[in-house]
Each structure stands twice: as structure tokens, then as C-alpha cells.
Design a protein around this motif. Sequence first.
Motif, short mmCIF file in Angstrom:
data_model
loop_
_atom_site.label_atom_id
_atom_site.label_comp_id
_atom_site.label_asym_id
_atom_site.label_seq_id
_atom_site.Cartn_x
_atom_site.Cartn_y
_atom_site.Cartn_z
N CYS A 96 0.74 -1.06 -0.12
CA CYS A 96 0.03 0.05 0.00
C CYS A 96 0.82 1.35 -0.04
CB CYS A 96 -1.04 0.22 1.10
SG CYS A 96 -0.29 0.49 2.98
N ALA A 97 0.45 2.44 -0.49
CA ALA A 97 1.03 3.37 -0.51
C ALA A 97 0.18 4.90 -0.47
CB ALA A 97 1.70 3.62 -1.92
N GLY A 98 0.77 5.79 0.13
CA GLY A 98 -0.06 7.14 0.29
C GLY A 98 0.41 8.05 -0.40
N GLY A 99 -0.05 9.18 -0.98
CA GLY A 99 0.31 10.29 -1.55
C GLY A 99 -0.80 11.09 -1.87
N PRO A 100 -0.47 12.44 -2.68
CA PRO A 100 -1.40 13.47 -2.51
C PRO A 100 -2.62 13.42 -3.59
CG PRO A 100 0.56 13.86 -3.75
CD PRO A 100 0.90 12.66 -3.17
N TRP A 101 -2.52 12.53 -4.50
CA TRP A 101 -3.74 12.20 -5.33
C TRP A 101 -3.95 10.80 -5.65
CZ3 TRP A 101 0.22 15.82 -6.63
CH2 TRP A 101 1.08 15.43 -7.90
N ALA A 102 -4.88 10.50 -6.02
CA ALA A 102 -5.15 8.97 -6.75
C ALA A 102 -4.63 8.90 -7.95
CB ALA A 102 -6.65 8.80 -6.75
N ARG A 104 -2.24 6.09 -10.80
CA ARG A 104 -1.91 4.77 -11.35
C ARG A 104 -0.52 4.83 -11.39
NH1 ARG A 104 -6.64 6.04 -14.53
NH2 ARG A 104 -8.03 4.38 -14.31
N GLN A 105 0.10 6.08 -11.17
CA GLN A 105 1.70 5.86 -11.22
C GLN A 105 2.50 5.52 -9.93
OE1 GLN A 105 2.96 5.81 -14.33
NE2 GLN A 105 0.80 5.85 -14.98
N ASP A 106 3.21 4.72 -9.69
CA ASP A 106 3.97 4.52 -8.21
C ASP A 106 4.85 5.89 -7.81
OD1 ASP A 106 6.45 2.16 -9.48
OD2 ASP A 106 5.95 4.20 -10.09
N GLU A 107 5.21 6.70 -8.79
CA GLU A 107 6.15 7.71 -8.49
C GLU A 107 5.33 8.73 -7.72
OE1 GLU A 107 5.93 6.40 -11.59
OE2 GLU A 107 5.84 8.00 -13.24
N SER A 108 3.83 8.91 -8.01
CA SER A 108 3.13 9.88 -7.38
C SER A 108 3.08 9.63 -5.80
CB SER A 108 1.75 9.94 -7.93
OG SER A 108 1.80 10.26 -9.36
N TYR A 109 3.31 8.46 -5.35
CA TYR A 109 3.18 8.15 -3.90
C TYR A 109 4.34 8.52 -3.00
CZ TYR A 109 -1.37 5.99 -5.58
OH TYR A 109 -2.24 5.90 -6.03
N ARG A 110 4.18 8.80 -2.01
CA ARG A 110 5.27 9.27 -1.06
C ARG A 110 5.71 8.28 0.00
NH1 ARG A 110 3.26 15.57 0.22
NH2 ARG A 110 3.53 16.33 -1.71
N TYR A 111 4.63 7.51 0.33
CA TYR A 111 4.79 6.82 1.49
C TYR A 111 4.59 5.39 1.13
CZ TYR A 111 4.66 11.34 3.65
OH TYR A 111 4.92 12.46 4.17
N TRP A 112 5.36 4.22 1.51
CA TRP A 112 5.12 2.89 1.11
C TRP A 112 5.13 2.15 2.52
CZ3 TRP A 112 4.00 1.13 -3.81
CH2 TRP A 112 4.01 2.14 -4.70
N GLY A 113 4.33 1.18 2.39
CA GLY A 113 4.38 0.00 3.50
C GLY A 113 5.45 -0.91 3.02
N GLN A 114 5.55 -1.97 3.98
CA GLN A 114 6.66 -2.96 3.77
C GLN A 114 6.32 -4.36 2.55
OE1 GLN A 114 4.73 -3.17 6.33
NE2 GLN A 114 4.03 -5.25 6.24
N GLY A 115 4.98 -4.43 2.50
CA GLY A 115 4.18 -5.28 1.78
C GLY A 115 3.97 -6.50 2.42
N THR A 116 3.01 -7.28 2.01
CA THR A 116 2.50 -8.54 2.31
C THR A 116 2.24 -9.57 1.08
OG1 THR A 116 0.75 -9.49 3.69
CG2 THR A 116 -0.14 -7.71 2.22
N GLN A 117 2.81 -10.81 1.35
CA GLN A 117 2.64 -11.78 0.38
C GLN A 117 1.18 -12.32 0.46
OE1 GLN A 117 5.25 -13.10 -1.48
NE2 GLN A 117 3.69 -13.95 -2.60
N VAL A 118 0.84 -12.32 -1.03
CA VAL A 118 -0.27 -13.14 -1.47
C VAL A 118 0.05 -14.19 -2.37
CG1 VAL A 118 -2.51 -12.97 -2.58
CG2 VAL A 118 -1.89 -11.20 -0.99
N THR A 119 -0.52 -15.58 -1.99
CA THR A 119 -0.03 -16.57 -2.52
C THR A 119 -1.36 -17.28 -3.04
OG1 THR A 119 1.97 -16.92 -1.69
CG2 THR A 119 1.35 -18.70 -3.13
N VAL A 120 -1.64 -17.43 -4.36
CA VAL A 120 -3.08 -18.13 -4.74
C VAL A 120 -2.67 -19.56 -5.61
CG1 VAL A 120 -4.87 -18.02 -6.30
CG2 VAL A 120 -3.98 -15.92 -5.31
N SER A 121 -2.99 -20.57 -4.87
CA SER A 121 -2.43 -21.90 -5.58
C SER A 121 -3.70 -22.33 -6.47
CB SER A 121 -2.37 -22.91 -4.48
OG SER A 121 -3.61 -22.91 -3.85
#
Length: 122
Positions: A96-102, A104-121
Motif C-alpha cells: 500500500c502507498a499514500g500520496g497527494p492524489w489518486a 496509477r503511477q507509483d512515482e506519485s506516492y510518497r509513503y510505502w508499506g513493507q508489503g504482504t505476500q499473497v499466494t494463490v494456488s
Amino acid sequence: QVHLVESGGGLVQAGGSLRLSCAASGRTFSGYAMGWFRQAPGKEREFVATISWSGGTTYYTDSVKGRFTISRDNAKNTVYLQMNSLKSEDTAVYYCAGGPWASRQDESYRYWGQGTQVTVSS
């Protein structure tokens, strides 16, 4: 500064569901648009969904439209990603990421989480 922590990832069978959460702390959460991105092994990080600060605007990548829903609860400083009808190609680390506007570009976001793994078998 906004600190983001994702949770809710795991292993699920194809066709199943998961709900990811992203808890924010620090500066005013409600003032930020929030996005979800994912990165599969050997691939670049890609946009999944985003939601405006009010929740009134959402965008999705085509491959998840109709299956994933992004939402937020500003009182709880949390953004969610409900994922239904999961497919093996949804397997990735989700950020997840937070930024000033919604955006689709990742460079628009200032803050990022560490991530969570999703695995679909399959």
C-alpha cells in the motif's frame, strides 16, 4: 511522515478471497489518497487500485476490475483491498502507498508499506 503497515496476506486457493488491510499512523491519513500495488517474482511493480482521500474516486487496473474492491475508513486510518475470485496470476507481494492524489503511477506516492505476500494456488 506516514507509516504504513499491511496485513491480511496469505495462501489461498484459486477462486478464494482475501482482504488486505493497510494501517496508517503519523500525519493525517484522511488527507492522502491511497493505492495498492503488487510485484510478482521477476516482474516490475504494477498498479492495482487507488482511492481518493474522500473515498469518492477509485481506479482499478483492468485485470482486477469486478474482482477487487478498494475502500477506506478514515476514522480507523485504514485502507482495505477486498480480493475475490483470486487467480494464480494474482500471486505477488502487495504494497500500500499514500500520496497527494489518486494515481496509477507509483512515482506519485510518497509513503510505502513493507508489503504482504499473497499466494494463490491453482
